[in-house]
Design a protein around this motif. Sequence first.
Motif, mmCIF file in Angstrom:
data_model
loop_
_atom_site.group_PDB
_atom_site.id
_atom_site.type_symbol
_atom_site.label_atom_id
_atom_site.label_comp_id
_atom_site.label_asym_id
_atom_site.label_seq_id
_atom_site.Cartn_x
_atom_site.Cartn_y
_atom_site.Cartn_z
ATOM 1 N N SER A 1 -11.786 -4.709 -10.212
ATOM 2 C CA SER A 1 -12.065 -5.776 -9.246
ATOM 3 C C SER A 1 -11.110 -6.965 -9.408
ATOM 4 O O SER A 1 -10.938 -7.762 -8.487
ATOM 5 C CB SER A 1 -13.499 -6.271 -9.414
ATOM 6 O OG SER A 1 -13.669 -6.788 -10.717
ATOM 7 N N GLU B 1 0.825 -1.212 0.000
ATOM 8 C CA GLU B 1 0.000 0.000 0.000
ATOM 9 C C GLU B 1 0.860 1.264 0.000
ATOM 10 O O GLU B 1 0.521 2.255 -0.655
ATOM 11 C CB GLU B 1 -0.962 -0.015 1.190
ATOM 12 C CG GLU B 1 -2.213 -0.761 0.801
ATOM 13 C CD GLU B 1 -3.159 -1.084 1.940
ATOM 14 O OE1 GLU B 1 -2.949 -0.576 3.054
ATOM 15 O OE2 GLU B 1 -4.094 -1.865 1.702
ATOM 16 N N SER C 1 0.733 4.205 -2.756
ATOM 17 C CA SER C 1 0.406 5.590 -2.432
ATOM 18 C C SER C 1 1.537 6.528 -2.841
ATOM 19 O O SER C 1 1.304 7.707 -3.127
ATOM 20 C CB SER C 1 0.072 5.732 -0.950
ATOM 21 O OG SER C 1 1.222 5.518 -0.187
ATOM 22 N N GLN D 1 -7.399 -3.135 -4.978
ATOM 23 C CA GLN D 1 -8.345 -2.205 -5.581
ATOM 24 C C GLN D 1 -8.314 -0.825 -4.965
ATOM 25 O O GLN D 1 -8.215 0.179 -5.644
ATOM 26 C CB GLN D 1 -9.761 -2.740 -5.366
ATOM 27 C CG GLN D 1 -10.347 -3.397 -6.575
ATOM 28 C CD GLN D 1 -11.755 -3.861 -6.274
ATOM 29 O OE1 GLN D 1 -12.699 -3.142 -6.485
ATOM 30 N NE2 GLN D 1 -11.893 -5.069 -5.762
ATOM 31 N N LYS D 2 -8.423 -0.831 -3.638
ATOM 32 C CA LYS D 2 -8.561 0.433 -2.934
ATOM 33 C C LYS D 2 -7.310 1.295 -3.128
ATOM 34 O O LYS D 2 -7.413 2.473 -3.467
ATOM 35 C CB LYS D 2 -8.810 0.159 -1.455
ATOM 36 C CG LYS D 2 -9.484 1.297 -0.775
ATOM 37 C CD LYS D 2 -9.999 0.901 0.603
ATOM 38 C CE LYS D 2 -9.955 2.084 1.532
ATOM 39 N NZ LYS D 2 -9.864 1.691 2.925
ATOM 40 N N SER D 3 -6.144 0.684 -2.899
ATOM 41 C CA SER D 3 -4.927 1.503 -2.963
ATOM 42 C C SER D 3 -4.653 2.005 -4.378
ATOM 43 O O SER D 3 -4.125 3.102 -4.547
ATOM 44 C CB SER D 3 -3.727 0.758 -2.390
ATOM 45 O OG SER D 3 -3.604 -0.497 -2.958
ATOM 46 N N ARG E 1 -7.526 -7.343 -3.490
ATOM 47 C CA ARG E 1 -7.263 -6.490 -2.329
ATOM 48 C C ARG E 1 -6.493 -5.216 -2.664
ATOM 49 O O ARG E 1 -6.331 -4.343 -1.806
ATOM 50 C CB ARG E 1 -6.470 -7.279 -1.279
ATOM 51 C CG ARG E 1 -7.163 -8.555 -0.829
ATOM 52 C CD ARG E 1 -6.165 -9.424 -0.100
ATOM 53 N NE ARG E 1 -6.704 -10.686 0.327
ATOM 54 C CZ ARG E 1 -6.643 -11.810 -0.380
ATOM 55 N NH1 ARG E 1 -6.072 -11.822 -1.576
ATOM 56 N NH2 ARG E 1 -7.135 -12.931 0.096
ATOM 57 N N SER F 1 -7.093 2.630 -6.646
ATOM 58 C CA SER F 1 -8.113 3.661 -6.903
ATOM 59 C C SER F 1 -7.752 4.975 -6.212
ATOM 60 O O SER F 1 -7.911 6.045 -6.779
ATOM 61 C CB SER F 1 -9.474 3.220 -6.378
ATOM 62 O OG SER F 1 -9.831 1.998 -6.938
ATOM 63 N N LEU F 2 -7.269 4.865 -4.970
ATOM 64 C CA LEU F 2 -6.978 6.074 -4.199
ATOM 65 C C LEU F 2 -5.692 6.776 -4.625
ATOM 66 O O LEU F 2 -5.522 7.971 -4.376
ATOM 67 C CB LEU F 2 -6.882 5.732 -2.705
ATOM 68 C CG LEU F 2 -8.195 5.343 -2.012
ATOM 69 C CD1 LEU F 2 -7.955 4.954 -0.559
ATOM 70 C CD2 LEU F 2 -9.196 6.492 -2.097
ATOM 71 N N SER F 3 -4.797 6.035 -5.251
ATOM 72 C CA SER F 3 -3.500 6.609 -5.612
ATOM 73 C C SER F 3 -3.665 7.765 -6.594
ATOM 74 O O SER F 3 -4.504 7.715 -7.503
ATOM 75 C CB SER F 3 -2.612 5.525 -6.239
ATOM 76 O OG SER F 3 -1.494 6.148 -6.833
#
Length: 345
Positions: free
Chosen positions: A104, A86, A90, A110-112, A108, A114-116
């Motif tokens: 998808s 992560e 980032s 996905q979030k990092s 796991r 998408s947020l990057s």
Amino acid sequence: MINKIIAEEKIQQVRKFLEKKEKIVITCHVSPDGDAIGASLGLYHFLDGLGKEVNVVVPDLLPRNLLFLKGTKEIVVYTRYPEFAEKLMSEAELIFCLDFNAISRIDRLQKSVSLSEAKKVLIDHHLNPEDFCDVTISHPEVASTSELIFRLICRMGMFDRMGLYSAEAIYTGMMTDTGNFTYNSNIPEMYYIIAELVKLGINKDKIYALVYNTNSVDKIKLNGYAVSEKMEVFPEYKAAMISLTREELKRYDYHKGDSEGLVNVPLGIEGIRFSTFFREDKEYIKVSMRSKGFFPVNKVAAEHFNGGGHLNAAGGEFHGTMEEAQALLRSILPLYDKYMVKDKD
Ligand code: 5GP
Ligand code: MN
């Protein structure tokens, strides 16, 4: 020379990113296969050679038969090092998303991703890519993402910076996504590219042996058991199904990748055109489907097994018991029989 498949404007965009960005992360789909890893390491070694600060971050473990590739030891596996993975995401300035069409598919991560705030480039050959990257290089007509990496490097005018390690990884991806050039492989340029890779020094015979002839005794026995005891053939629907429960996998000391290729075995039976493999994982039943000719396994996977994929290779998940998964498949076979009619070969 090879034809220009990737649009010039996209090549220029990637080139521009590479001029400015130093911290780069490469990622690929969950349960990475030869093409996902081949494309990732093919690009990794090239970028490393350019002096970039580059990391490959994958959602989960690699199959053992790919560990011979240079650079696998440096790959950051999310399930092992979630915080580090992560952190890399980032801090990245540029993220390459390889061999998947939907966010998808990185599970796991996905979030990092998408947020990057990094610039993102998708390079893939699955149908209908989602729009989550700044640059989307999507070519379903190309047999492997690894081939697209080769094409990208060439088109940026940097073929001379593609070293042996990149070449070995790219060849591995091209080989595994075509079943050692037995499907999606009637494209003359593919062999031009292979010729270039051989000139760079790859030993294609050795790569084949390292990928396909390094099985454990348990793996061979598991596959034998699956075919002899757990295969159900439906000649009237030109279909077959293989299933393995957790207990059976345990009996043969299952390791990730040990059932790779099993889904193809029924297609070796004369007249069988549609094959399904169910493997009971911890959280759900993993579904793998393969077909010959026009039979659309991606449609079957999407309509009944929460998945998708290509016309001849698809997958998904089933949430329920093995018996329910088997019963569902048996019940839907008549619905798809119409797609068999088209096939004359
Ligand atoms: P495999 O059977 O090797 O796991 O997957 C074959 C192909 O099916 C993959 O290249 C991918 O395109 C697709 N696929 C596999 N699993 C899934 C899934 O869970 N969802 C979707 N959408 N596609 C999948
Ligand atoms: Mn692929």
